[in-house]
Design a protein around this motif. Structure first.
Motif, mmCIF file in Angstrom:
data_model
loop_
_atom_site.group_PDB
_atom_site.id
_atom_site.type_symbol
_atom_site.label_atom_id
_atom_site.label_comp_id
_atom_site.label_asym_id
_atom_site.label_seq_id
_atom_site.Cartn_x
_atom_site.Cartn_y
_atom_site.Cartn_z
ATOM 1 N N VAL A 11 25.764 -64.379 -21.318
ATOM 2 C CA VAL A 11 25.817 -63.230 -22.210
ATOM 3 C C VAL A 11 25.675 -63.757 -23.637
ATOM 4 C CG1 VAL A 11 27.160 -61.256 -23.010
ATOM 5 C CG2 VAL A 11 27.313 -61.976 -20.619
ATOM 6 N N CYS A 12 24.516 -63.469 -24.250
ATOM 7 C CA CYS A 12 24.236 -64.026 -25.573
ATOM 8 C C CYS A 12 23.219 -63.149 -26.289
ATOM 9 C CB CYS A 12 23.697 -65.455 -25.431
ATOM 10 S SG CYS A 12 23.164 -66.207 -26.988
ATOM 11 N N GLN A 37 22.098 -59.557 -23.403
ATOM 12 C CA GLN A 37 22.538 -59.594 -24.797
ATOM 13 C C GLN A 37 24.003 -59.219 -24.948
ATOM 14 O OE1 GLN A 37 19.850 -57.199 -27.144
ATOM 15 N NE2 GLN A 37 18.462 -58.931 -27.438
ATOM 16 N N ASP A 38 24.534 -58.422 -24.004
ATOM 17 C CA ASP A 38 25.948 -58.052 -24.045
ATOM 18 C C ASP A 38 26.447 -57.884 -22.618
ATOM 19 O OD1 ASP A 38 25.456 -55.299 -23.100
ATOM 20 O OD2 ASP A 38 24.608 -54.972 -25.099
ATOM 21 N N ALA A 39 27.725 -57.537 -22.477
ATOM 22 C CA ALA A 39 28.344 -57.461 -21.151
ATOM 23 C C ALA A 39 28.129 -56.119 -20.466
ATOM 24 C CB ALA A 39 29.845 -57.748 -21.276
ATOM 25 N N GLY A 40 27.425 -55.200 -21.121
ATOM 26 C CA GLY A 40 27.236 -53.862 -20.572
ATOM 27 C C GLY A 40 26.734 -53.821 -19.140
ATOM 28 N N PRO A 41 25.691 -54.589 -18.782
ATOM 29 C CA PRO A 41 25.178 -54.530 -17.406
ATOM 30 C C PRO A 41 26.213 -54.902 -16.349
ATOM 31 C CG PRO A 41 23.564 -55.551 -18.849
ATOM 32 C CD PRO A 41 24.821 -55.402 -19.651
ATOM 33 N N PHE A 42 27.178 -55.750 -16.699
ATOM 34 C CA PHE A 42 28.211 -56.137 -15.733
ATOM 35 C C PHE A 42 29.239 -55.024 -15.531
ATOM 36 C CE2 PHE A 42 26.841 -60.271 -17.469
ATOM 37 C CZ PHE A 42 26.471 -60.896 -16.290
#
Length: 250
Positions: A11-12, A37-42
């Motif tokens: 995540v970066c 790019q962020d943790a949203g998909p998880f």
């Protein structure tokens, strides 16, 4: 072992850093399964959301916003994954916050590439890894003379058999629930024993009690990584942590 043994997601928000980190890990025994790019998909509940395997490592790069909140949410949602923050620089308060949120590792970007890889391997095995910079925050030590050992042994002699059993469990980093199961007593009784141990040993928390016990000869085979395990870090009584680590180019 196959060429790819350890699943990892990154995540970066910085594409260049993300690509470099992916390349470093892919050249070793890691398989980079996802990068976002962020943790949203998880955290998404939408159909086709990201599948995370048991034991998979999720590495958060230091510029990710609200990383403590994301780690806390992922720890609850994905209890069997390994969560790691790769921070831009060492910050004691941030390190404390992410471990309390459920992190398995806190690394700093000045770690060498090989050391980064080896640290992530340790985390994949269930170890907790903290940065070497933490050593600078440890209280000064006066050394351990033989008289100190004798004094410690005398203090241990004041403990009952059940308190000694509880103390051995503290050395291994067990939380109250596990101690209660192993000793076949209630969690309330464990809390009573722990309070008695802290009072008799003249220490403030469970970690200090465990270290005092090891320095006095009890559980001599215990390691620092077991004493400073996550089971202790997430408990209110504890404020100290330690382990081992090294260094990665930003």
């Amino acid at each position: 072992m196959t060429s790819y043994d350890i699943d990892v997601s990154i995540v970066c928000p910085n594409s260049l850093v993300k690509e470099g980190l992916s390349r470093i890990l892919s050249e070793d025994c890691f398989k980079v399964r996802n990068s976002f790019q962020d943790a949203g998909p998880f955290l998404s509940e939408a159909p086709g959301h990201v599948f995370v395997r048991d034991g998979e490592i999720i590495v958060f790069e230091g510029s990710v916003a609200d990383v403590e909140r994301h780690i806390s949410a992922l720890r609850e949602r994905l209890p069997n994954c390994r969560l790691v923050l790769l921070a831009d620089s060492f910050n004691f308060d941030t390190m404390t916050s992410v471990f309390r949120a459920g992190a398995d590792g806190y690394l700093v970007k000045d770690i060498e590439c090989r050391s980064l890889v080896e640290s992530l391997k340790l985390i994949a095995c269930g170890e907790k890894v903290l940065p070497s910079q933490l050593v600078k925050h440890l209280p000064p030590s006066n050394g351990m003379a033989s008289t100190d050992l004798n004094d410690g042994a005398d203090l241990l002699a004041t403990l009952s058999e059940r308190e000694l059993g509880t103390l051995r469990c503290l050395i291994m980093g067990y939380p109250n629930k596990v101690i209660a199961y192993r000793l076949d007593i209630s969690e309330a009784t464990v809390k009573v024993h722990v309070k008695a141990i802290l009072r008799k040993l003249g220490v403030q928390n469970r970690t200090q009690a465990a270290i005092r016990a090891v320095n006095s000869g009890l559980g001599a085979t215990a390691t620092l990584s077991s004493i400073y395990s996550a089971n202790d870090i997430v408990l209110d009584e504890d404020e100290d942590y330690l382990p081992d680590q090294r260094q990665i180019p930003a």
